[in-house]
Scaffold this motif. Structure first.
Motif, mmCIF file in Angstrom:
data_model
loop_
_atom_site.group_PDB
_atom_site.id
_atom_site.type_symbol
_atom_site.label_atom_id
_atom_site.label_comp_id
_atom_site.label_asym_id
_atom_site.label_seq_id
_atom_site.Cartn_x
_atom_site.Cartn_y
_atom_site.Cartn_z
ATOM 1 N N ALA A 86 0.610 -0.936 0.044
ATOM 2 C CA ALA A 86 -0.055 0.107 -0.021
ATOM 3 C C ALA A 86 0.774 1.389 -0.161
ATOM 4 C CB ALA A 86 -1.292 0.410 0.908
ATOM 5 N N VAL A 87 2.312 1.334 0.875
ATOM 6 C CA VAL A 87 3.098 3.316 0.851
ATOM 7 C C VAL A 87 3.169 2.982 -0.753
ATOM 8 C CG1 VAL A 87 5.245 3.258 1.442
ATOM 9 C CG2 VAL A 87 3.724 1.753 3.065
ATOM 10 N N PRO A 88 3.584 2.356 -1.517
ATOM 11 C CA PRO A 88 4.093 2.742 -2.865
ATOM 12 C C PRO A 88 2.783 3.437 -4.015
ATOM 13 C CG PRO A 88 5.522 0.717 -3.040
ATOM 14 C CD PRO A 88 3.960 0.853 -1.447
ATOM 15 N N ALA A 89 1.853 2.713 -3.479
ATOM 16 C CA ALA A 89 0.279 2.857 -4.192
ATOM 17 C C ALA A 89 0.352 4.544 -3.472
ATOM 18 C CB ALA A 89 -0.204 1.915 -3.884
ATOM 19 N N ALA A 90 0.843 4.572 -2.719
ATOM 20 C CA ALA A 90 -0.260 5.725 -1.943
ATOM 21 C C ALA A 90 1.049 6.845 -2.458
ATOM 22 C CB ALA A 90 0.323 5.607 -0.290
#
Length: 160
Positions: A86-90
């Motif tokens: 989720a962090v790279p997507a954010a």
């Protein structure tokens, strides 16, 4: 012509939004593939070899992440893996929404607000798409025993 341009611009922005939400879970595998490919290219493997190594690394990251979330019983491990996706997507969602908000929003504060909201939405989408294959498992053996299902009464089995 102006109306057609507005409609097509709206459709184009909608296509970008759909693409970022559809591809949100692939941000981490893409970053891994890009990093592995660039490292392989710098080490002298060549363009074709770098593409193969990068593609294999990205695909392996995606498959291992989804499999680990689906198989593991540890809630902490599931959360850690989902956060890693989720962090790279954010980050990608933040930058995309920030860039798109420059088209119509003149205030820097509102651009930042929209970008942060976009990052949260895209990260939530990546989280959901990754954990959709994880089934809820019982934590104790007492809950694992299935209760017998009630028989379904049909018109043919009713008496009377």
């Amino acid at each position: 012509m102006l109306a057609l341009g507005l409609v097509l611009n709206t459709l184009g922005i909608g296509l970008f939004c759909w693409a970022i939400f559809a591809l949100a879970v692939y941000a981490l595998p893409f970053f891994v593939a890009l990093s592995l490919g660039m490292t392989a290219l710098r080490s002298g493997v060549g363009v074709v070899g770098a593409l193969l190594i990068g593609t294999a690394g990205g695909a392996l990251t995606l498959v291992l992440g989804q499999t680990a979330v689906a198989i593991t019983r540890s809630l902490t491990l599931r959360i850690a893996i989902a956060i890693a996706f989720a962090v790279p997507a954010a980050v990608a969602g933040y930058h995309l929404v920030f860039a798109l908000s420059q088209i119509g929003v003149s205030s820097m504060a509102w651009r930042e607000a929209f970008a942060c909201l976009g990052a949260i939405c895209v990260a939530g989408t990546a989280w959901t798409r990754l954990t959709v294959f994880a089934e809820a498992r019982p934590f104790s053996s007492v809950e694992a025993v299935e209760k017998p299902s009630q028989p379904i009464l049909t018109a043919a089995t009713r008496e009377g």
